[in-house]
Write a protein that holds these residues in place. Structure first.
Motif, short mmCIF file in Angstrom:
data_model
loop_
_atom_site.label_atom_id
_atom_site.label_comp_id
_atom_site.label_asym_id
_atom_site.label_seq_id
_atom_site.Cartn_x
_atom_site.Cartn_y
_atom_site.Cartn_z
N GLY A 193 0.79 -1.21 0.00
CA GLY A 193 0.00 0.00 0.00
C GLY A 193 0.82 1.27 0.00
N LYS A 194 1.92 1.25 0.75
CA LYS A 194 2.80 2.42 0.81
C LYS A 194 3.41 2.70 -0.56
CE LYS A 194 6.82 4.14 3.46
NZ LYS A 194 7.84 4.16 2.39
N ASP A 195 3.85 1.64 -1.25
CA ASP A 195 4.40 1.80 -2.60
C ASP A 195 3.36 2.42 -3.53
OD1 ASP A 195 6.76 0.56 -1.81
OD2 ASP A 195 6.06 -1.43 -2.41
N PHE A 196 2.13 1.93 -3.44
CA PHE A 196 1.05 2.43 -4.32
C PHE A 196 0.82 3.92 -4.11
CE2 PHE A 196 -3.54 3.47 -4.39
CZ PHE A 196 -3.71 3.49 -5.77
N ILE A 197 0.69 4.33 -2.86
CA ILE A 197 0.42 5.73 -2.55
C ILE A 197 1.58 6.62 -2.99
CG2 ILE A 197 0.09 7.41 -0.69
CD1 ILE A 197 -2.41 5.80 -1.26
N GLU A 198 2.81 6.22 -2.69
CA GLU A 198 3.97 7.02 -3.05
C GLU A 198 4.09 7.16 -4.57
OE1 GLU A 198 7.34 5.22 -1.19
OE2 GLU A 198 6.92 6.11 0.79
N ARG A 199 3.86 6.07 -5.28
CA ARG A 199 3.97 6.12 -6.74
C ARG A 199 2.90 7.02 -7.34
NH1 ARG A 199 4.33 0.36 -9.49
NH2 ARG A 199 2.06 0.39 -9.34
N LEU A 200 1.69 6.95 -6.80
CA LEU A 200 0.59 7.77 -7.31
C LEU A 200 0.85 9.26 -7.04
CD1 LEU A 200 -2.19 7.68 -8.68
CD2 LEU A 200 -3.20 7.55 -6.40
N ASN A 201 1.32 9.58 -5.86
CA ASN A 201 1.61 10.98 -5.53
C ASN A 201 2.69 11.56 -6.44
OD1 ASN A 201 -0.25 11.36 -3.44
ND2 ASN A 201 1.14 10.55 -1.89
N GLY A 208 -10.61 7.85 -12.37
CA GLY A 208 -9.73 8.53 -13.31
C GLY A 208 -8.77 9.48 -12.60
N GLY A 209 -7.48 9.36 -12.91
CA GLY A 209 -6.45 10.15 -12.25
C GLY A 209 -5.92 9.53 -10.99
N LEU A 210 -6.56 8.45 -10.53
CA LEU A 210 -6.15 7.79 -9.28
C LEU A 210 -5.42 6.48 -9.55
CD1 LEU A 210 -9.39 8.35 -7.15
CD2 LEU A 210 -7.46 9.90 -7.52
N THR A 211 -4.92 6.34 -10.77
CA THR A 211 -4.23 5.11 -11.17
C THR A 211 -2.96 5.45 -11.93
OG1 THR A 211 -5.41 4.95 -13.28
CG2 THR A 211 -6.42 3.87 -11.36
N ASP A 212 -2.11 4.43 -12.09
CA ASP A 212 -0.86 4.63 -12.83
C ASP A 212 -1.11 4.92 -14.30
OD1 ASP A 212 1.14 3.90 -10.72
OD2 ASP A 212 0.11 1.98 -10.80
N GLU A 213 -2.07 4.19 -14.91
CA GLU A 213 -2.31 4.34 -16.34
C GLU A 213 -3.80 4.40 -16.63
OE1 GLU A 213 -0.18 2.01 -19.15
OE2 GLU A 213 1.73 2.13 -18.07
#
Length: 483
Positions: A6-14, A195-200
């Motif tokens: 989860g931490k990876d996901f949030i950091e990558r999205l930010n 939309g906008g809350l994902t990597d791609e």
């Protein structure tokens, strides 16, 4: 890299700093801290943590080889019926964690990418088609545990079948140029949930009548691609209090319009363009609908279990279990639940290998499920409303129980089996599920999850094998049936 947490996901999205517009302003700062998105991103991050739980790792991940890191099981391309059931078990874990309320949990789009790759050969050697790019996306998505949204729908300027857009500037997203670097897209697409809350963002043309060839394309690009913006609707998060808004504070996914302002899509990201026949064949013959239906029906079963739990808890809270009309109403939910469970199990038991060696669930039971659920879900919501009756309306907030009127609330809002604060918690959950802006959006969402219900019925009618049944009746009546 394999699965992320989860931490990876949030950091990558930010770090992406996607261009997201909310309430007329461009969002600045960390998206994970914005009030409209904070709850859903926290819950989504918890899903990534769940697949790294040592107790669940065998049920949430798989490995391509002994030497590689584990991969999210929703990316598994099934070769056996056991693989199908293994996929379903993983989907159930994530769905139960979110009570089926997250329609765009990562496994939905992971399933889409997996199925497109499994059917990529449909595009091989066809004009303006690049099947290898779909396979590359699939491999990249697995290794990086990417998150996706998608958009299929064109703006609803004119929904008549013969409408051809004649605007000077594109309204519906279309190819306006082809360069050495790639295709250039201008215009808009609707309804990108999260939309906008994902990597791609995965963009695909849904087959329809009178297609403009310039509107025919499919690709996946990073959400922070230059010229790409997401325009959000009003948020349905009522507030951060889980007491007042037990569902919307956690599971409000947000829907957005996707605007392409001269967006360059590199050639290695393009799946196809300017080939109406290939686009139509790919969506109709690929395994996308089959596997997507399997994921969605599994989630909807879990959601129905949750609704059944809410309905029965209301029954117990106000002690109305002796009434037969209550039995009838709750039994409707039970019947719907067991029907959906039977259909998904039949789809697995009747599964067959497709031409590329992948095990597809039987489509017919899943089609039936996706035809009946949009009709059942509004009724389930109505049943909860009818059981709760006037108790769904007079609901104090969390702060009221911390005020000087607490004694009045304790006296007049108590239930036979629980105190006033507990009773209000139950009713606020029922209200958020059925009557809040979040709840009504959920109803509309399930009504149209796979599009127009009439078209879904028409598709079932067209594909269902009926001739043998007609033959038997003709034989019974000794008819000389001629086509």
């Amino acid at each position: 890299m394999g699965t992320i947490n989860g931490k990876d996901f949030i950091e990558r999205l930010n770090k992406l700093e996607n261009e997201i517009w909310y309430d007329g302003a461009k969002i600045k700062g960390e998206i994970s801290e914005h009030p409209a998105f904070k709850g859903i991103l926290k819950e989504k991050a918890s899903l990534y943590d769940l697949q790294n739980d040592p107790k669940l790792k065998e049920e949430m991940t798989f490995q391509l080889s002994d030497k590689e890191e584990p991969i999210g099981l929703s990316y598994l391309q099934p070769k056996t019926i056991e693989d199908l059931k293994r996929r379903r078990k993983m989907i159930e874990h994530w769905a139960r964690f979110t009570h089926g309320m997250m329609g765009r949990s990562p496994d939905y789009m992971n399933t889409a990418v997996m199925s497109f790759a499994a059917s990529a050969s449909l595009l091989k050697d066809k004009e303006n088609c690049f099947s290898e790019n779909i396979q590359s996306l699939y491999e990249r998505a697995m290794k990086q545990d990417l998150s996706f949204t998608h958009t299929f729908i064109t703006p609803q300027v004119n929904r008549s079948q013969g409408y051809l857009e004649l605007s000077d500037q594109p309204i519906s997203a279309k190819v306006i140029d082809r360069t050495e670097q790639g295709i250039v897209i201008k215009g808009a697409r609707l309804l990108a949930t999260q939309g906008g809350l994902t990597d791609e963002v995965l963009v695909i043309t849904a087959p329809r009548l009178f297609l403009d060839p310039d509107e025919v394309f499919a690709f996946s690009i990073p959400s922070n691609t230059k010229g790409l913006k997401f325009i959000c609707r009003e948020s349905f998060v009522g507030g951060e209090s889980a007491f007042n808004y037990p569902l919307s504070s956690r599971y409000e996914e947000m829907d957005s319009i996707v605007v392409f302002d001269n967006v360059l899509v590199p050639w290695d990201r393009v799946f196809y363009y300017d080939n109406v026949e290939a686009a139509t064949d790919f969506m109709s013959k690929s395994s996308f609908h089959t596997f997507a239906y399997h994921q969605v029906v599994t989630r909807q079963i879990v959601k129905t279990e949750f609704i059944l739990g809410v309905a029965q808890l209301l029954v117990k809270t106000i002690n109305v279990s002796e009434y037969q009309h209550i039995h009838e109403k709750v039994s409707e939910i039970i019947i719907g639940l067991e029907t959906m469970k039977a259909l998904v199990e039949k789809s697995e038991n009747d599964a067959e290998l497709d031409e590329w060696g992948f095990m597809r669930p039987s489509m017919t039971p899943l089609q039936v499920a996706c035809n009946v659920f949009p009709k059942m879900y509004p009724r389930f919501i109505e049943i909860v409303q009818l059981i709760g009756a006037s108790g769904m309306v007079s609901l104090p907030t969390e702060k009221s129980f911390d005020s000087e009127i607490r004694a009045d609330l304790d006296q007049y809002l108590q239930a036979q089996c629980m105190n006033a604060e507990e009773r209000v918690k139950v009713f606020r959950l029922a209200w958020d599920l059925t009557m809040s802006s979040f709840g009504t959006r959920q109803t509309q969402y399930e009504r149209y999850f796979f599009g127009d219900p009439i078209r879904l019925s028409s598709s079932l009618y067209s594909t269902y094998l009926k001739d043998n049944h007609v033959k038997k009746i003709s034989e019974f009546l000794n008819l000389n049936n001629k086509e």
